[in-house]
Design an enzyme around this catalytic site. Structure first.
Site, PDB file in Angstrom:
ATOM      1  N   CYS A   1       0.612   4.085  15.484  1.00 20.43           N
ATOM      2  CA  CYS A   1       1.628   3.257  14.818  1.00 20.43           C
ATOM      3  C   CYS A   1       2.019   3.867  13.481  1.00 20.43           C
ATOM      4  O   CYS A   1       3.121   4.358  13.312  1.00 20.43           O
ATOM      5  CB  CYS A   1       1.079   1.856  14.599  1.00 20.43           C
ATOM      6  SG  CYS A   1       0.380   1.152  16.091  1.00 20.43           S
TER       7      CYS A   1
ATOM      8  N   LYS B   1       9.952  -3.735  11.311  1.00 24.66           N
ATOM      9  CA  LYS B   1       8.730  -3.134  11.854  1.00 24.66           C
ATOM     10  C   LYS B   1       8.520  -1.727  11.293  1.00 24.66           C
ATOM     11  O   LYS B   1       7.420  -1.360  10.862  1.00 24.66           O
ATOM     12  CB  LYS B   1       8.843  -3.078  13.385  1.00 24.66           C
ATOM     13  CG  LYS B   1       7.744  -2.292  14.067  1.00 24.66           C
ATOM     14  CD  LYS B   1       6.438  -3.025  13.994  1.00 24.66           C
ATOM     15  CE  LYS B   1       5.302  -2.173  14.495  1.00 24.66           C
ATOM     16  NZ  LYS B   1       4.038  -2.887  14.485  1.00 24.66           N
TER      17      LYS B   1
HETATM   18  N1  SAJ Z   1      -6.048   4.184   6.457  1.00 25.40           N
HETATM   19  C1  SAJ Z   1      -6.399   4.891   5.312  1.00 25.40           C
HETATM   20  N2  SAJ Z   1      -6.558   4.206   4.137  1.00 25.40           N
HETATM   21  C2  SAJ Z   1      -6.355   2.858   4.070  1.00 25.40           C
HETATM   22  C3  SAJ Z   1      -5.968   2.145   5.226  1.00 25.40           C
HETATM   23  C4  SAJ Z   1      -5.821   2.833   6.419  1.00 25.40           C
HETATM   24  O1  SAJ Z   1      -6.593   6.111   5.340  1.00 25.40           O
HETATM   25  O2  SAJ Z   1      -6.537   2.320   2.960  1.00 25.40           O
HETATM   26  C5  SAJ Z   1      -5.866   4.918   7.737  1.00 25.40           C
HETATM   27  C6  SAJ Z   1      -6.814   4.458   8.854  1.00 25.40           C
HETATM   28  O3  SAJ Z   1      -8.083   5.069   8.747  1.00 25.40           O
HETATM   29  C7  SAJ Z   1      -6.045   4.882  10.089  1.00 25.40           C
HETATM   30  C8  SAJ Z   1      -4.591   4.674   9.659  1.00 25.40           C
HETATM   31  O4  SAJ Z   1      -4.583   4.631   8.250  1.00 25.40           O
HETATM   32  O5  SAJ Z   1      -6.255   6.246  10.381  1.00 25.40           O
HETATM   33  C9  SAJ Z   1      -3.933   3.424  10.218  1.00 25.40           C
HETATM   34  O6  SAJ Z   1      -4.825   2.332  10.166  1.00 25.40           O
HETATM   35  P1  SAJ Z   1      -4.384   0.860   9.742  1.00 25.40           P
HETATM   36  O7  SAJ Z   1      -5.578  -0.010   9.775  1.00 25.40           O
HETATM   37  O8  SAJ Z   1      -3.627   0.910   8.459  1.00 25.40           O
HETATM   38  O9  SAJ Z   1      -3.293   0.434  10.814  1.00 25.40           O
HETATM   39  P2  SAJ Z   1      -3.231   0.396  12.437  1.00 25.40           P
HETATM   40  O10 SAJ Z   1      -2.540   1.621  12.896  1.00 25.40           O
HETATM   41  O11 SAJ Z   1      -4.515   0.048  13.068  1.00 25.40           O
HETATM   42  O12 SAJ Z   1      -2.267  -0.891  12.620  1.00 25.40           O
HETATM   43  C10 SAJ Z   1      -1.007  -0.915  11.960  1.00 25.40           C
HETATM   44  C11 SAJ Z   1      -0.842  -2.274  11.232  1.00 25.40           C
HETATM   45  N3  SAJ Z   1       0.315  -2.202  10.344  1.00 25.40           N
HETATM   46  C12 SAJ Z   1       0.222  -2.536   9.032  1.00 25.40           C
HETATM   47  O13 SAJ Z   1      -0.805  -2.875   8.502  1.00 25.40           O
HETATM   48  C13 SAJ Z   1       1.495  -2.489   8.240  1.00 25.40           C
HETATM   49  C14 SAJ Z   1      -0.673  -3.394  12.268  1.00 25.40           C
HETATM   50  O14 SAJ Z   1      -0.406  -4.626  11.624  1.00 25.40           O
HETATM   51  C15 SAJ Z   1       0.471  -3.040  13.228  1.00 25.40           C
HETATM   52  O15 SAJ Z   1       0.662  -4.050  14.210  1.00 25.40           O
HETATM   53  C16 SAJ Z   1       0.102  -1.739  13.921  1.00 25.40           C
HETATM   54  O16 SAJ Z   1       0.017  -0.708  12.920  1.00 25.40           O
HETATM   55  C17 SAJ Z   1       1.193  -1.412  14.935  1.00 25.40           C
HETATM   56  O17 SAJ Z   1       0.943  -1.638  16.141  1.00 25.40           O
HETATM   57  O18 SAJ Z   1       2.277  -1.005  14.538  1.00 25.40           O
END
Ligand code: SAJ
Length: 403
Positions: free
Chosen positions: A258, A204
């Protein structure tokens, strides 16, 4: 499985949807939350969080008598810990909620029971909780199953991913892993991968750290491109045409509870080894600070050139696109930082939220049309449909116009 009583400890963003999905399979589910308002809301068949489709699933499960909420744990056969694991002031993981949830059911456990932790946890937590249980109930050693199975769902797509994602399941011994696999098999259609508890915990942390590191790379590129006079969006699009390159998108920083949190669980326990992971956290945090200073500089330039304070539209407060969740949001941090100065009039926008106790919200179209300076902080879909304004200063931190 149908006769088993299942108890979820924690009815938040993961606990409630999981409890509801399990209940929708006809299993007997009880959820515990220390907040009586949450318990009352769920027992009315309503919900306290926003997640597409969740209201219907909870409502149906409660009406059919498969799901109920309580404030105190009750004897069950399967126990799931789904509580938050935040970090303390020095970025050290705080597992006190996991520990409190574990302690709250120790007295209730009986031979044959299954105890699962889903909360994101530092490596070794499951073994630690097992020791806690067996210290108080030595007769249960080797007579209950204890396993770790991290949740992996993406906010906004939780109900689909809960059922379709693969799961990694690690018991403190092989029998525990098998018991936990049988439980998840009752509602998960993805593959259930067996391992040990430490590997599952590490998995994780690895998944979210990996994403953080990759976003840090994109954010670092955006800073280089800003200095070099190169459009980072075009650059990434072109680099991604290579068959083995897959760069993510830069933005106003990394938020949520997360990705911006979990890597610290590794840097706290392995400070010497986790150089890249620690640096990525720094880069992603710095990106928000950098965005705030870009807006402040634009305000000062405008004042000098136009001889009056500008109207500044701050577009988006959520932690990522198209959701209403403002927790640990870089956009909210940037808005607060920028608004420390009274050199401008601020129009705050968040189309996914009706009202906010701190920020006075303006409809996005109105703010966009009226502003002298527009800072795009979150790439909400509504913003992408806006026409480009040549007559305003546009600070496009999240690739709305990709120009
Ligand atoms: N972000 C960027 N650029 C990107 C992708 C995301 O700046 O290309 C930013 C987003 O705007 C946000 C942050 O990253 O601020 C996180 O967003 P996210 O969509 O990457 O992830 P979360 O926090 O919504 O969910 C993550 C997911 N983990 C992964 O993709 C590895 C999800 O599957 C997990 O279950 C979740 O964390 C968790 O609960 O741990």
């Amino acid at each position: 499985m149908k006769e088993k009583k299942i108890l979820f400890l924690g009815l938040g963003y993961i606990g409630l949807p999981t409890a509801a999905v399990v209940a929708s399979r006809g299993l007997h589910v009880t959820g515990v939350d220390i907040n009586p308002n949450i318990v009352e809301t769920i027992n009315r068949g309503e919900i306290h969080i926003v997640e597409p489709g969740l209201r219907e699933v909870v409502h149906q499960a409660v009406c059919q008598g498969h799901l109920k909420a309580v404030v105190r744990p009750e004897p069950s056969d399967i126990y799931l810990v789904v509580v938050p694991t935040p970090f303390k002031g020095n970025h050290e993981p705080d597992i006190s909620y996991v520990e409190a949830a574990t302690r709250s059911v120790i007295e209730l456990l009986k031979p044959g029971d299954l105890f699962i932790i889903e909360s994101t946890s530092p490596v070794g937590t499951t073994e630690k909780m097992a020791q806690l249980i067996f210290a108080q109930r030595p007769e249960l050693e080797n007579r209950i199953s204890v396993a770790y199975c991290p949740e992996r769902v993406l906010p906004g797509n939780v109900l689909y991913e809960l059922v379709h994602n693969d799961r990694v399941i690690g018991g403190i011994n092989a029998a525990s892993t098998r018991e936990a696999q049988a439980f998840y098999g009752a509602f998960v259609e993805g593959t259930l991968h067996a391992t040990n508890a430490r590997t599952a915990e590490m998995c994780k942390l690895t998944e979210n750290s990996s994403r953080d590191v990759q976003i840090a790379f994109a954010n670092e590129l955006s800073l280089i491109c800003d200095k070099a006079g190169i459009n980072v969006w075009e650059l990434i699009e072109l680099a991604n045409k290579h068959p083995r390159v897959r760069i993510l998108q830069p933005g106003s920083g990394v938020g949520g509870h997360c990705i911006a949190v979990d890597p610290y669980f590794l840097t706290a326990d392995f400070p010497i080894e986790s150089q890249l992971i620690a640096k990525s956290r720094e880069i992603n945090n710095y990106k928000s600070f950098w965005c705030a200073s870009q807006v402040k500089q634009a305000i000062q330039r405008f004042k000098v050139e136009q001889g009056r304070p500008p109207r500044v539209a701050l577009m988006g407060l959520a932690f990522k696109p198209n959701i209403d969740d403002l927790r640990e949001s870089p956009a909210k941090y940037i808005a607060s930082k920028v608004m420390e100065s009274d050199d401008a009039t601020y129009l705050i926008v968040e189309p996914n939220v009706q009202e906010h106790p701190v920020f006075k919200l303006t409809p996005y179209r109105e703010a966009y049309d009226q502003a002298d300076i527009v800072a795009f902080l979150v790439a909400h879909n509504e913003f992408k449909a806006l026409p480009y304004r040549e007559d305003a200063v546009i600070l496009d931190f999240c690739g709305i116009f990709k120009r």
